[in-house]
Structures are given as C-alpha cells and as structure tokens.
Design a protein around this motif. Sequence first.
Motif, PDB file in Angstrom:
ATOM      1  N   HIS A   1       3.555  -5.916 -12.555  1.00 51.98           N
ATOM      2  CA  HIS A   1       4.856  -5.287 -12.781  1.00 51.98           C
ATOM      3  C   HIS A   1       4.704  -3.828 -12.355  1.00 51.98           C
ATOM      4  O   HIS A   1       3.832  -3.117 -12.881  1.00 51.98           O
ATOM      5  CB  HIS A   1       5.257  -5.328 -14.256  1.00 51.98           C
ATOM      6  N   ALA A   2       5.518  -3.374 -11.415  1.00 55.15           N
ATOM      7  CA  ALA A   2       5.486  -1.965 -11.009  1.00 55.15           C
ATOM      8  C   ALA A   2       6.184  -1.138 -12.082  1.00 55.15           C
ATOM      9  O   ALA A   2       7.259  -1.514 -12.560  1.00 55.15           O
ATOM     10  CB  ALA A   2       6.184  -1.791  -9.663  1.00 55.15           C
TER      11      ALA A   2
ATOM     12  N   ASN B   1       0.810  -1.215   0.000  1.00 53.42           N
ATOM     13  CA  ASN B   1       0.000   0.000   0.000  1.00 53.42           C
ATOM     14  C   ASN B   1       0.848   1.271   0.000  1.00 53.42           C
ATOM     15  O   ASN B   1       0.456   2.278  -0.591  1.00 53.42           O
ATOM     16  CB  ASN B   1      -0.957  -0.010   1.193  1.00 53.42           C
ATOM     17  N   ASP B   2       2.001   1.253   0.651  1.00 55.83           N
ATOM     18  CA  ASP B   2       2.858   2.444   0.672  1.00 55.83           C
ATOM     19  C   ASP B   2       3.274   2.870  -0.728  1.00 55.83           C
ATOM     20  O   ASP B   2       3.472   4.050  -0.986  1.00 55.83           O
ATOM     21  CB  ASP B   2       4.120   2.196   1.508  1.00 55.83           C
ATOM     22  N   ARG B   3       3.412   1.915  -1.624  1.00 58.17           N
ATOM     23  CA  ARG B   3       3.847   2.223  -2.985  1.00 58.17           C
ATOM     24  C   ARG B   3       2.686   2.351  -3.963  1.00 58.17           C
ATOM     25  O   ARG B   3       2.807   3.030  -4.982  1.00 58.17           O
ATOM     26  CB  ARG B   3       4.801   1.124  -3.466  1.00 58.17           C
ATOM     27  N   PHE B   4       1.528   1.742  -3.646  1.00 62.50           N
ATOM     28  CA  PHE B   4       0.415   1.713  -4.606  1.00 62.50           C
ATOM     29  C   PHE B   4      -0.876   2.344  -4.082  1.00 62.50           C
ATOM     30  O   PHE B   4      -1.939   2.097  -4.636  1.00 62.50           O
ATOM     31  CB  PHE B   4       0.135   0.267  -5.034  1.00 62.50           C
TER      32      PHE B   4
ATOM     33  N   ASN C   1       6.056   4.121 -22.602  1.00 62.88           N
ATOM     34  CA  ASN C   1       7.061   5.106 -22.200  1.00 62.88           C
ATOM     35  C   ASN C   1       7.516   4.900 -20.754  1.00 62.88           C
ATOM     36  O   ASN C   1       8.120   5.786 -20.170  1.00 62.88           O
ATOM     37  CB  ASN C   1       6.494   6.515 -22.362  1.00 62.88           C
ATOM     38  N   SER C   2       7.243   3.746 -20.187  1.00 65.47           N
ATOM     39  CA  SER C   2       7.497   3.534 -18.765  1.00 65.47           C
ATOM     40  C   SER C   2       8.493   2.405 -18.502  1.00 65.47           C
ATOM     41  O   SER C   2       8.392   1.328 -19.080  1.00 65.47           O
ATOM     42  CB  SER C   2       6.191   3.228 -18.034  1.00 65.47           C
ATOM     43  N   THR C   3       9.405   2.678 -17.594  1.00 63.42           N
ATOM     44  CA  THR C   3      10.355   1.664 -17.157  1.00 63.42           C
ATOM     45  C   THR C   3       9.683   0.733 -16.151  1.00 63.42           C
ATOM     46  O   THR C   3       8.983   1.193 -15.250  1.00 63.42           O
ATOM     47  CB  THR C   3      11.578   2.338 -16.489  1.00 63.42           C
ATOM     48  N   ILE C   4       9.909  -0.547 -16.326  1.00 63.49           N
ATOM     49  CA  ILE C   4       9.426  -1.528 -15.351  1.00 63.49           C
ATOM     50  C   ILE C   4      10.438  -1.521 -14.209  1.00 63.49           C
ATOM     51  O   ILE C   4      11.603  -1.870 -14.398  1.00 63.49           O
ATOM     52  CB  ILE C   4       9.300  -2.929 -15.960  1.00 63.49           C
ATOM     53  N   ILE C   5       9.984  -1.111 -13.010  1.00 60.80           N
ATOM     54  CA  ILE C   5      10.917  -0.966 -11.897  1.00 60.80           C
ATOM     55  C   ILE C   5      10.912  -2.157 -10.942  1.00 60.80           C
ATOM     56  O   ILE C   5      11.845  -2.336 -10.177  1.00 60.80           O
ATOM     57  CB  ILE C   5      10.673   0.350 -11.128  1.00 60.80           C
ATOM     58  N   GLN C   6       9.870  -2.969 -10.991  1.00 66.59           N
ATOM     59  CA  GLN C   6       9.853  -4.247 -10.275  1.00 66.59           C
ATOM     60  C   GLN C   6       9.013  -5.214 -11.080  1.00 66.59           C
ATOM     61  O   GLN C   6       7.915  -4.873 -11.510  1.00 66.59           O
ATOM     62  CB  GLN C   6       9.301  -4.128  -8.854  1.00 66.59           C
ATOM     63  N   THR C   7       9.535  -6.404 -11.263  1.00 66.52           N
ATOM     64  CA  THR C   7       8.863  -7.375 -12.130  1.00 66.52           C
ATOM     65  C   THR C   7       8.347  -8.573 -11.357  1.00 66.52           C
ATOM     66  O   THR C   7       8.762  -8.845 -10.232  1.00 66.52           O
ATOM     67  CB  THR C   7       9.841  -7.898 -13.204  1.00 66.52           C
ATOM     68  N   ASP C   8       7.430  -9.269 -12.008  1.00 66.92           N
ATOM     69  CA  ASP C   8       6.996 -10.605 -11.606  1.00 66.92           C
ATOM     70  C   ASP C   8       6.491 -10.726 -10.172  1.00 66.92           C
ATOM     71  O   ASP C   8       6.822 -11.672  -9.457  1.00 66.92           O
ATOM     72  CB  ASP C   8       8.129 -11.621 -11.846  1.00 66.92           C
ATOM     73  N   MET C   9       5.650  -9.773  -9.754  1.00 65.64           N
ATOM     74  CA  MET C   9       4.963  -9.924  -8.466  1.00 65.64           C
ATOM     75  C   MET C   9       3.770 -10.838  -8.738  1.00 65.64           C
ATOM     76  O   MET C   9       2.773 -10.419  -9.329  1.00 65.64           O
ATOM     77  CB  MET C   9       4.533  -8.563  -7.924  1.00 65.64           C
TER      78      MET C   9
END
Length: 157
Positions: free
Chosen positions: A147-148, A34-37, A131-139
């Motif tokens: 993918h964040a 939740n802190d990130r999303f 146009n977005s970098t995937i900063i965390q994958t495979d949750m």
Amino acid sequence: MKILLLVLNVIIFPWSLICVVESKNIMEVLETDNDRFSMLLQVINLAGFADTLKNGLYTFLAPTNTAFSSLSKDVLDELFSNTSEMKTLLSTHIADGVFFLSDLTKMVELMTIDGDMKNVTNDGSINMVGNSTIIQTDMKADNGVVHAIGTVLQTTK
C-alpha cells in the motif's frame, strides 16, 4: 473453419489458452514503480532488508518519494547515515501477514513487525494507517501486498 479450430482449441486443447502470469515479490513490485519509490528502495537496500521483502508474507506500507521529501534535511541525513535507524524505520512499515484494503477497513489497529501498533481509520473515502493516508492500495505481490502511503510512519516506541 475458424470456428471449428477455436472449438478444438477450447475443448480438446484447453491448456493452449492458459496464460503465463509473471509473479513478483514485494521488492519487484516496488522496483516496477521506481519513479515513485526510489528513495524507499535506497533505504531498503542500504539497510539490508531486500531479502526480507522477497520472502515471507507481508503487508508493506510503502512511503513514496514525496513522503520522504517532506522530512527535514537533518532527518533524512540522519536516516541515510544510520543503518540501525533505517532498519527501525522499515520495521514500522511492515506487518506480518497479508492485509488488503478490505481487511484493513475492518481493523482498528495493525501491528508492525517491530511490535508497534498503528491505528487504522476509514471514513468511507480516506483510509489511514497511523498518521499516513493510504494513497494507493492493494498492489499485489506473490508474497504479500503493498500500500503506497503519503507520510513516513514514525515508531511510537
């Protein structure tokens, strides 16, 4: 004696070693971070998309709070005051099917549920969708994968 008990547990009672793994749907995966999303979760709930992300098999490109914060105040105000706009925005972040990073790196484009095509690029160290970098994958979720991403995707329609 301890070795004999361990052998008995493994050979005679193997089910005693079975661990119960708690499964989570996409919404629950987001809620555990939740802190990130939190902004994304607010948009999902206001738009009525929570049930969609609890069922079906999806890949969700999840913009972080930082991604939302990079939008102008006017854009955020418009987004949070317009349910239709929220639904459009969310639809361009969800793909039908489950695509882990290993799948995305083999793709050139990813079609979102609104029919929008997002370019997929990988230079070996940076993975991007649109146009977005995937900063965390495979949750992993029991109904897909999250993918964040570092930027809120815009529809190209």
